[in-house]
Write a protein that holds these residues in place. Structure first.
Motif, PDB file in Angstrom:
ATOM      1  N   GLN A 156       2.228   1.854  -3.545  1.00  0.00           N
ATOM      2  CA  GLN A 156       1.210   2.346  -4.478  1.00  0.00           C
ATOM      3  C   GLN A 156       0.851   3.793  -4.188  1.00  0.00           C
ATOM      4  O   GLN A 156       0.743   4.622  -5.101  1.00  0.00           O
ATOM      5  CB  GLN A 156      -0.037   1.468  -4.386  1.00  0.00           C
ATOM      6  CG  GLN A 156       0.148   0.061  -4.930  1.00  0.00           C
ATOM      7  CD  GLN A 156      -1.137  -0.744  -4.812  1.00  0.00           C
ATOM      8  OE1 GLN A 156      -2.137  -0.448  -5.460  1.00  0.00           O
ATOM      9  NE2 GLN A 156      -1.132  -1.752  -3.961  1.00  0.00           N
ATOM     10  N   LEU A 157       0.676   4.117  -2.920  1.00  0.00           N
ATOM     11  CA  LEU A 157       0.364   5.494  -2.544  1.00  0.00           C
ATOM     12  C   LEU A 157       1.513   6.433  -2.882  1.00  0.00           C
ATOM     13  O   LEU A 157       1.305   7.537  -3.388  1.00  0.00           O
ATOM     14  CB  LEU A 157       0.051   5.561  -1.042  1.00  0.00           C
ATOM     15  CG  LEU A 157      -1.360   5.149  -0.627  1.00  0.00           C
ATOM     16  CD1 LEU A 157      -1.408   4.842   0.866  1.00  0.00           C
ATOM     17  CD2 LEU A 157      -2.358   6.258  -0.968  1.00  0.00           C
ATOM     18  N   THR A 193      -4.154  -1.133   7.788  1.00  0.00           N
ATOM     19  CA  THR A 193      -3.013  -1.242   6.872  1.00  0.00           C
ATOM     20  C   THR A 193      -2.777   0.078   6.155  1.00  0.00           C
ATOM     21  O   THR A 193      -1.643   0.543   6.022  1.00  0.00           O
ATOM     22  CB  THR A 193      -3.267  -2.348   5.838  1.00  0.00           C
ATOM     23  OG1 THR A 193      -3.357  -3.608   6.507  1.00  0.00           O
ATOM     24  CG2 THR A 193      -2.143  -2.407   4.801  1.00  0.00           C
ATOM     25  N   LEU A 194      -3.869   0.693   5.707  1.00  0.00           N
ATOM     26  CA  LEU A 194      -3.740   1.958   4.975  1.00  0.00           C
ATOM     27  C   LEU A 194      -3.188   3.059   5.876  1.00  0.00           C
ATOM     28  O   LEU A 194      -2.349   3.856   5.455  1.00  0.00           O
ATOM     29  CB  LEU A 194      -5.089   2.369   4.399  1.00  0.00           C
ATOM     30  CG  LEU A 194      -5.040   3.541   3.432  1.00  0.00           C
ATOM     31  CD1 LEU A 194      -4.232   3.180   2.184  1.00  0.00           C
ATOM     32  CD2 LEU A 194      -6.431   3.982   3.040  1.00  0.00           C
ATOM     33  N   ALA A 254       0.825  -1.208   0.000  1.00  0.00           N
ATOM     34  CA  ALA A 254       0.000   0.000   0.000  1.00  0.00           C
ATOM     35  C   ALA A 254       0.857   1.255   0.000  1.00  0.00           C
ATOM     36  O   ALA A 254       0.551   2.236  -0.686  1.00  0.00           O
ATOM     37  CB  ALA A 254      -0.916  -0.012   1.220  1.00  0.00           C
ATOM     38  N   TYR A 255       1.944   1.208   0.773  1.00  0.00           N
ATOM     39  CA  TYR A 255       2.867   2.345   0.826  1.00  0.00           C
ATOM     40  C   TYR A 255       3.442   2.646  -0.559  1.00  0.00           C
ATOM     41  O   TYR A 255       3.454   3.801  -0.999  1.00  0.00           O
ATOM     42  CB  TYR A 255       4.004   2.040   1.810  1.00  0.00           C
ATOM     43  CG  TYR A 255       5.213   2.933   1.655  1.00  0.00           C
ATOM     44  CD1 TYR A 255       5.220   4.224   2.176  1.00  0.00           C
ATOM     45  CD2 TYR A 255       6.352   2.485   0.984  1.00  0.00           C
ATOM     46  CE1 TYR A 255       6.335   5.049   2.033  1.00  0.00           C
ATOM     47  CE2 TYR A 255       7.461   3.300   0.834  1.00  0.00           C
ATOM     48  CZ  TYR A 255       7.444   4.580   1.359  1.00  0.00           C
ATOM     49  OH  TYR A 255       8.535   5.390   1.202  1.00  0.00           O
ATOM     50  N   TYR A 312      -7.318   0.739  -2.809  1.00  0.00           N
ATOM     51  CA  TYR A 312      -6.071  -0.022  -2.740  1.00  0.00           C
ATOM     52  C   TYR A 312      -6.272  -1.445  -2.212  1.00  0.00           C
ATOM     53  O   TYR A 312      -5.302  -2.179  -2.038  1.00  0.00           O
ATOM     54  CB  TYR A 312      -5.047   0.734  -1.883  1.00  0.00           C
ATOM     55  CG  TYR A 312      -4.593   2.016  -2.547  1.00  0.00           C
ATOM     56  CD1 TYR A 312      -3.627   2.000  -3.551  1.00  0.00           C
ATOM     57  CD2 TYR A 312      -5.141   3.238  -2.197  1.00  0.00           C
ATOM     58  CE1 TYR A 312      -3.219   3.160  -4.184  1.00  0.00           C
ATOM     59  CE2 TYR A 312      -4.748   4.415  -2.829  1.00  0.00           C
ATOM     60  CZ  TYR A 312      -3.791   4.370  -3.822  1.00  0.00           C
ATOM     61  OH  TYR A 312      -3.403   5.521  -4.444  1.00  0.00           O
ATOM     62  N   GLU A 313      -7.521  -1.774  -1.928  1.00  0.00           N
ATOM     63  CA  GLU A 313      -7.907  -3.139  -1.542  1.00  0.00           C
ATOM     64  C   GLU A 313      -7.139  -3.628  -0.315  1.00  0.00           C
ATOM     65  O   GLU A 313      -6.582  -4.732  -0.297  1.00  0.00           O
ATOM     66  CB  GLU A 313      -7.716  -4.098  -2.725  1.00  0.00           C
ATOM     67  CG  GLU A 313      -8.561  -3.723  -3.945  1.00  0.00           C
ATOM     68  CD  GLU A 313      -8.353  -4.686  -5.103  1.00  0.00           C
ATOM     69  OE1 GLU A 313      -7.288  -5.305  -5.193  1.00  0.00           O
ATOM     70  OE2 GLU A 313      -9.272  -4.817  -5.931  1.00  0.00           O
ATOM     71  N   VAL A 314      -7.092  -2.776   0.713  1.00  0.00           N
ATOM     72  CA  VAL A 314      -6.483  -3.144   1.991  1.00  0.00           C
ATOM     73  C   VAL A 314      -7.394  -2.659   3.116  1.00  0.00           C
ATOM     74  O   VAL A 314      -8.311  -1.862   2.889  1.00  0.00           O
ATOM     75  CB  VAL A 314      -5.073  -2.524   2.162  1.00  0.00           C
ATOM     76  CG1 VAL A 314      -4.102  -3.099   1.152  1.00  0.00           C
ATOM     77  CG2 VAL A 314      -5.127  -1.004   2.063  1.00  0.00           C
ATOM     78  N   LYS A 334      -9.114   2.819   1.212  1.00  0.00           N
ATOM     79  CA  LYS A 334      -8.944   1.400   1.548  1.00  0.00           C
ATOM     80  C   LYS A 334      -9.593   0.499   0.494  1.00  0.00           C
ATOM     81  O   LYS A 334      -9.100  -0.596   0.215  1.00  0.00           O
ATOM     82  CB  LYS A 334      -9.487   1.088   2.940  1.00  0.00           C
ATOM     83  CG  LYS A 334     -10.986   1.200   3.094  1.00  0.00           C
ATOM     84  CD  LYS A 334     -11.389   0.917   4.546  1.00  0.00           C
ATOM     85  CE  LYS A 334     -12.894   1.019   4.740  1.00  0.00           C
ATOM     86  NZ  LYS A 334     -13.642   0.004   3.984  1.00  0.00           N
ATOM     87  N   ALA A 372       0.495   2.687   6.179  1.00  0.00           N
ATOM     88  CA  ALA A 372       1.161   3.136   4.955  1.00  0.00           C
ATOM     89  C   ALA A 372       1.217   4.663   4.901  1.00  0.00           C
ATOM     90  O   ALA A 372       2.240   5.252   4.526  1.00  0.00           O
ATOM     91  CB  ALA A 372       0.434   2.585   3.726  1.00  0.00           C
TER      92      ALA A 372
END
Length: 247
Positions: free
Chosen positions: A25-26, A56-57, A22-23, A50-52, A47, A60
């Protein structure tokens, strides 16, 4: 030395955890302007994108806060860090101090393995730069990875972990400005020739020439953005996107 780190930059291996994924991608979306400066980053929206999970988000996003790419607003969540000419000038001044010092120390302490890493990183970067034309924007991601690997290789023998850490933060910040302006190509620039001079002077252990080459290389990015249209920073302020998300 830091050969595994340099190879990782070139190969971009798969993330090991959901937070790392996620980190990344962001990070890439902020660097590329998908989430523009000033935009509010709502966990409940992102969330799903990014499908998390929300936890988790948030982890990140906190990592991106340490990179100074995201800012927190107390209990009001996260926003993409704003941009400005004053900020870029500050980043550039700081990068000149930190990265030129790192390069000098790296040349002084670099051994045969350091030299081999620099040669390898320059070779990979040169292969991409030979393909780049005004129309080959699709090569930007690959060029950024190899450019990053080359700059990391140059300073990889610097014995100060703090200098290397601060250089990494400043590099990420300058990359965001480069990405936002890349389609405009505000100045005529032969980046490959700049890299050749930097490479040759570093391998020759000519510290004075290498520092000068690196300084000019860094300043050219600032010069280019200064030539951008007057509304460049307003156009990337994120106000419109931000307002739509706050509605």
């Amino acid at each position: 030395m830091n050969e595994p780190k340099i190879n990782a930059l070139l190969d971009k291996p798969s993330p090991k955890t959901l937070v790392e994924g996620a980190y990344r991608q962001l990070h890439d979306d902020i660097i590329n302007g998908v989430h523009p400066p000033g935009m509010k980053l709502r966990v409940e929206h992102l969330k799903d994108q990014y499908e998390v999970g929300a936890g988790t988000l948030r982890e990140a996003l906190l990592l991106l806060v340490t990179d100074a790419l995201v800012v927190t607003q107390g209990q009001r969540g996260f926003r993409v860090a704003p941009i400005s000419m004053n900020d870029l000038e500050d980043i550039t001044r700081s990068r000149l101090l930190i990265e030129c010092t790192a390069l000098e120390m790296s040349i002084e302490h670099g051994d045969d393995e350091w030299e081999s890493n620099v040669i390898s990183a320059f070779h990979h970067l040169s292969k991409v730069e030979q393909k780049i034309t005004a129309e080959s924007i699709s090569l930007t991601d690959e060029w950024e990875r190899r450019n990053h690997a080359f700059h990391d290789a140059l300073i990889s023998a610097c014995p100060s972990r703090w200098i290397q850490y601060f250089q990494s933060l400043l590099y990420k910040q300058s990359e965001r400005y480069r990405r936002l302006s890349i389609l405009k190509q505000p100045i005529v620039r032969d980046v490959h020739s700049e890299h050749v001079i930097l490479f040759e002077s570093s391998i020759a252990r000519d510290i004075t020439r290498a520092r000068s080459a690196l300084s000019e290389h860094i300043l050219r990015t600032l010069d280019g953005i200064k030539k951008m249209p007057s509304d460049f920073f307003n156009g990337h302020s994120g106000r419109n996107v931000q307002d739509s998300h706050d509605a």
